[in-house]
Design an enzyme around this catalytic site. Structure first.
Site, PDB file in Angstrom:
ATOM      1  N   LEU A 165     -14.434 -99.663  49.606  1.00  0.00           N
ATOM      2  CA  LEU A 165     -12.815 -99.450  49.697  1.00  0.00           C
ATOM      3  C   LEU A 165     -11.865 -97.722  49.026  1.00  0.00           C
ATOM      4  O   LEU A 165     -11.730 -97.076  49.390  1.00  0.00           O
ATOM      5  CB  LEU A 165     -11.935-100.352  49.052  1.00  0.00           C
ATOM      6  CG  LEU A 165     -11.629-101.362  49.847  1.00  0.00           C
ATOM      7  CD1 LEU A 165      -9.976-102.386  49.526  1.00  0.00           C
ATOM      8  CD2 LEU A 165     -11.362-100.837  51.231  1.00  0.00           C
ATOM      9  N   ASP A 166     -13.758 -96.732  48.352  1.00  0.00           N
ATOM     10  CA  ASP A 166     -13.551 -96.049  48.180  1.00  0.00           C
ATOM     11  C   ASP A 166     -13.799 -94.922  49.325  1.00  0.00           C
ATOM     12  O   ASP A 166     -13.521 -94.245  49.925  1.00  0.00           O
ATOM     13  CB  ASP A 166     -14.414 -95.461  47.217  1.00  0.00           C
ATOM     14  CG  ASP A 166     -13.665 -95.843  45.468  1.00  0.00           C
ATOM     15  OD1 ASP A 166     -12.433 -96.106  45.768  1.00  0.00           O
ATOM     16  OD2 ASP A 166     -14.056 -96.160  44.446  1.00  0.00           O
ATOM     17  N   ASP A 167     -15.637 -94.631  49.396  1.00  0.00           N
ATOM     18  CA  ASP A 167     -15.823 -94.457  50.818  1.00  0.00           C
ATOM     19  C   ASP A 167     -14.481 -94.762  52.379  1.00  0.00           C
ATOM     20  O   ASP A 167     -14.596 -93.814  52.655  1.00  0.00           O
ATOM     21  CB  ASP A 167     -17.262 -95.834  51.791  1.00  0.00           C
ATOM     22  CG  ASP A 167     -18.661 -94.770  50.783  1.00  0.00           C
ATOM     23  OD1 ASP A 167     -18.497 -93.761  50.610  1.00  0.00           O
ATOM     24  OD2 ASP A 167     -19.413 -95.804  51.125  1.00  0.00           O
TER      25      ASP A 167
END
Length: 883
Positions: A182-184
């Site tokens: 969920l950072d990407d």
């Protein structure tokens, strides 16, 4: 070959003239602005050296002394930017940044809710400076809702969102994701929200604030698992779920497990060498593919057994089936196995490690995914390139990450007009650099240099701001999209449709194959009852069309003349073979944008290979970094995290490319062709792991419920008193916060010896991490999951509950944000609750406008009402198999 500086300067840019003021840090935000820079925006990264965590974490090149310019992952994640340092807590620094914003187009930030507002840089304040500013915020839980102050990083958001729960082996702890997915993905959502809002601004003159939630975007990726809960009332907390890499876990109820069609074989198998990453994924989705696999294996006697002659038999006897395939797979090296299978028509791909992707993948090499750039401090290294190719405005990496404060003189003197004396004074009074830190040599050179000539900021385009409409159409209102997409691209089409575009889904006459994928409404299979199809095709209209017929081809050509965008996912070369390729259609519609999203792109040695979601997650590297510690899985099986996420990843990048092309068209009136690849997109989506290999020559190891790492690190996922799990590592509690943690544990009589004075010493605290982790694990084991997760967040700890999808229905924070949407199904006389949008767009809602179309539902409306066919014509075309 990399482009020369002259070629880069001469290349048209989708975001030419767009200036982005970048307040982002760590991963998600910087990953977004990196791509905005590659698309031609001038990105000015605003930092303060005492708080930029991205520069102080991660590895450094071998043999190099760490400093603020040596962080390797920072180098890749922050390419294509200028960098300035300024103290926003000083009046002078804040004033300078506001002057910069007043002549910029975009502000991006991913701090906790209200952080920038507390600095005087919230949206309400900045739109006074620049009424048409595009301001995109991403906080863990967003800027509104009861938990808006909650902290997240990728694994915490994944835990809260249900994504972690969806990955693992039955009866084992959740395997989760081996990186911050969920950072990407957060970076993708920030980037495409900027592009979407800029497009709207170019059309309407209106600025916008976008309030994104990292956790909620994870909820939206749970797909049909969410609808199975809200429509069928089926819990995901059940026997045999999650099913590892299988579509069905043998010996359990025959339910769809959200990995696409229920089939066998569907697994990863050890290959020759039996090394850590010597695995290959194989799937068979038809009887023909199974028979081809039997042939590739040499038609062994076991495979001829009556137990394996039907799909039902293969599912029932899956353990024996997998054992037989495993015995054969171990006689072949993984790339050899792939080539044999693919040559025979069997979908198969190796589980690729980070090293494999960089060094051994001929498709990525052909697509030039890794190309070198020079960084003035750490030297020449490989950088990750875009997974799409825009024919007119290519995305180009043109610079490594900026050194800290590298562009201070260029920006503050050359752009904002400070005199050299004022610039020097800014260092002396702490506006541009903390007095407590030494200057870098290049900073001293700036201070000793002559005045930089003043060129000014230029002026961003002034636009008339129309009177606000009560209708509040979506930001892509007015765009017509023809979607000829299967599972690879239907999510991209859904995003465009939910954001206001008119999307016409064009299906084969019997309906798209994705209509055959369960779960189904009330478990009754029917092409109009697939919950998977429902989820991925909201807000669209739909027609059926046989493109193999001359009449069907003529109808598509007529529709193409009315379209702004065509999104298609056919095999490379298929549409051109019918006279329906981009070069054919653009002759009569020069503004047309066509995006071809294929498994491997339009060219390359793997162009025609067969795949599936599982296959992509193997070859893309996701399986290589997701799985278990040896204590939880002695086999160390690579686990494909969650179903459908290869398709989500490909769709996210395709959407970004389409919006970039739309942005270019608003200025040039020209369309273009986009060659997008699911494999390329997946290969970019394992956060820091590729850079760990590029810079450190290390391949990461899978670990239970946390990031993969080159060497094992502390357990982060802990079991609670109620048998549920939290991601609650003590290592996420800083020394400053430690007394608060101890006080909390002590209130339950579970602080052990942590009240001792010796732990008030930072050195003792740091050297006692192992012991502290054990005390925290015991504390967690004596409280419920929600007591730990919410209690930790209330005390400022970055901890998260591992929740199942069914626990998110009617969850308070989601309800506060209006996340759940009631969608009417008039043909059933019912309304069902759907997961909604990952963000809140002020003034132009991101929302579901209608349920997915029934098969051919809008044939008459579109073909007769818009193209002028008579109903009698429609009737004979139906009889002839054209519609």
């Amino acid at each position: 070959m990399p482009l020369t500086p002259e070629q880069i300067a001469a290349s048209p840019k989708a975001l030419e003239g767009v200036r982005v003021v970048d307040f982002t840090w760590v991963r998600a935000g910087p990953w977004a602005t990196r791509w905005l820079g590659a698309l031609g925006a001038e990105v000015i990264k605003v930092e303060w050296p005492l708080s930029e965590r991205g520069r102080t974490t991660g590895g450094v090149p071998p043999g190099m002394t760490p400093n603020l310019n040596t962080a390797t992952n920072f180098n890749d994640t922050n390419a294509n930017k200028k960098g300035i340092t300024v103290n926003l807590r000083s009046e002078k620094g804040l004033d300078l940044v506001k002057r910069l914003i007043a002549e910029s187009d975009v502000v991006v930030e991913n701090f906790s809710a209200k952080t920038l507002t507390s600095w005087g840089l919230g949206y309400d304040e900045l739109k006074k400076l620049k009424p048409d500013i595009v301001y995109v915020s991403q906080a863990g839980f967003g800027h509104t809702g009861r938990h808006r102050e909650y902290l997240t990083m990728g694994p915490i958001a994944q835990a809260f969102s249900g994504l972690t729960f969806l990955s693992g082996l039955p009866g084992s702890p959740p395997a989760g994701w081996g990186w911050s997915y969920l950072d990407d993905t957060g970076g993708m959502y920030i980037a495409f929200s900027v592009l979407t809002s800029l497009y709207r601004r170019n059309v309407t003159g209106l600025g916008q604030h976008v309030d994104l939630s990292q956790m909620i975007m994870g909820v939206t990726l749970n797909g049909s698992a969410m609808l199975d809960v809200t429509v069928n009332g089926r819990s995901s907390q059940r026997e045999g779920y999650p099913p590892g890499n299988r579509a069905h876990w043998p010996g359990t109820p025959m339910l769809n497990n959200y990995r696409g069609a229920t089939t066998a074989p569907h697994n990863a198998y050890r290959t020759k060498g039996a090394g850590y990453n010597d695995w290959c994924a194989i799937t068979c989705f038809s009887e023909d593919e199974w028979q081809c696999l039997v042939g590739v294996m040499g038609s062994p006697e076991w495979a001829k057994s009556s137990r394996f002659q039907t799909l039902g038999g293969r599912l029932l006897h899956q353990e024996e089936l997998d054992q037989g395939i495993q015995a054969w797979a171990q006689t072949l090296e993984k790339y050899e196995l792939m080539e044999l299978c693919q040559a025979s028509g069997v979908p198969a791909m190796p589980v690729q490690s980070t090293g494999n992707r960089v060094d051994d993948d001929p498709q990525l090499r052909h697509r030039e995914i890794y190309q070198e750039m020079n960084h003035p401090h750490i030297g020449r290294w490989k950088f990750q390139n875009a997974p799409f190719k825009l024919s007119e405005t290519p995305a180009i990496n043109y610079n490594a990450a900026p050194m800290i404060g590298e562009h201070n003189q260029e920006v503050f003197e050359g752009m904002l007009g400070l005199t050299h004396e004022e610039f020097v004074a800014g260092y002396e009074d702490g506006t541009f650099w903390p007095k407590s830190l030494d200057l870098y040599p290049y900073m001293e050179d700036m201070l000793k240099s002559e005045q930089t000539p003043f060129v000014g900021l230029g002026t961003s385009t002034k636009r008339d701001i129309p009177t606000k409409s009560d209708a509040e159409p979506g930001p892509l209102s007015g765009i017509r999209v023809l979607e000829l997409a299967d599972e690879k691209g239907q999510f991209c089409g859904k995003m465009m449709a939910d954001l206001g575009a008119e999307v016409i889904k064009i299906e084969p006459t019997g309906g798209e194959n994705t209509r055959k994928v369960g779960p189904f409404l009330d478990d009754i299979p029917h092409r109009d009852r697939s919950l998977s199809f429902w989820h991925y095709n909201t807000s669209k209209r739909g027609i059926t069309l046989n493109l193999e017929t001359p009449d069907g081809q003529e109808i598509l050509k007529k529709l193409a003349n009315t379209a702004d965008v065509i999104l298609e996912t056919f095999n490379a070369g298929y549409l051109p073979s019918l006279g329906l390729g981009y070069e054919d259609l653009v002759k009569t519609n020069p503004k047309l944008i066509m995006c071809s999203l294929t498994d491997f792109g339009q060219t390359g040695p793997w162009r025609d290979y067969l795949t599936s979601d599982l296959i992509h997650l193997a070859a893309g590297g996701q399986m290589g970094c997701s799985g278990y510690d040896p204590i939880d899985d002695p086999e160390q099986t690579p686990i494909a995290p969650g179903g459908g996420n290869a398709w989500h990843t490909g769709s996210h990048y395709a959407y970004m490319a389409i919006l970039a092309a739309l942005m270019y068209r608003t200025e040039s009136d020209r369309g273009q062709y986009i060659d997008a690849s699911v494999h390329d997109a997946c290969a970019l989506t394992t956060e820091m792991h590729v850079n760990t290999y590029i810079y450190q020559n290390q391949v990461v190891l899978r670990q239970t419920g946390r990031h993969a790492a080159a060497t094992p690190n502390a357990v982060a996922q802990l079991r609670c008193k109620d048998g549920k799990y939290v991601n609650a590592s003590a290592s996420r509690v800083t020394f400053r916060q430690f007394p608060t943690l101890v006080e909390w544990m002590d209130s339950h009589g579970l602080a052990d010896d942590l009240n001792d004075e010796r732990y008030q010493d930072a050195a003792t605290f740091n050297s006692s991490v192992g012991h502290i982790e054990k005390v925290v694990a015991n504390f967690v084991a004596n409280l419920t999951r929600d007591e730990i997760a919410h209690g930790g967040q209330a005390r400022g700890f970055n901890w998260g509950a591992v929740r199942a999808p069914d626990e998110l229905v009617d969850e308070g924070h989601l309800n506060d944000r209006g996340f759940w949407v009631d969608v009417e199904h008039p043909e059933l006389g019912k309304t069902y609750k759907y997961p909604g949008a990952a963000g809140i767009y002020n003034g132009s809602p991101w929302r579901i406008s209608r349920r997915a179309p029934l098969t051919g539902e809008h044939n008459e409306e579109i073909l007769c009402g818009e193209l002028g066919l008579q109903k009698t014509e429609l009737a004979y075309l139906a009889e002839a198999g054209v519609v």
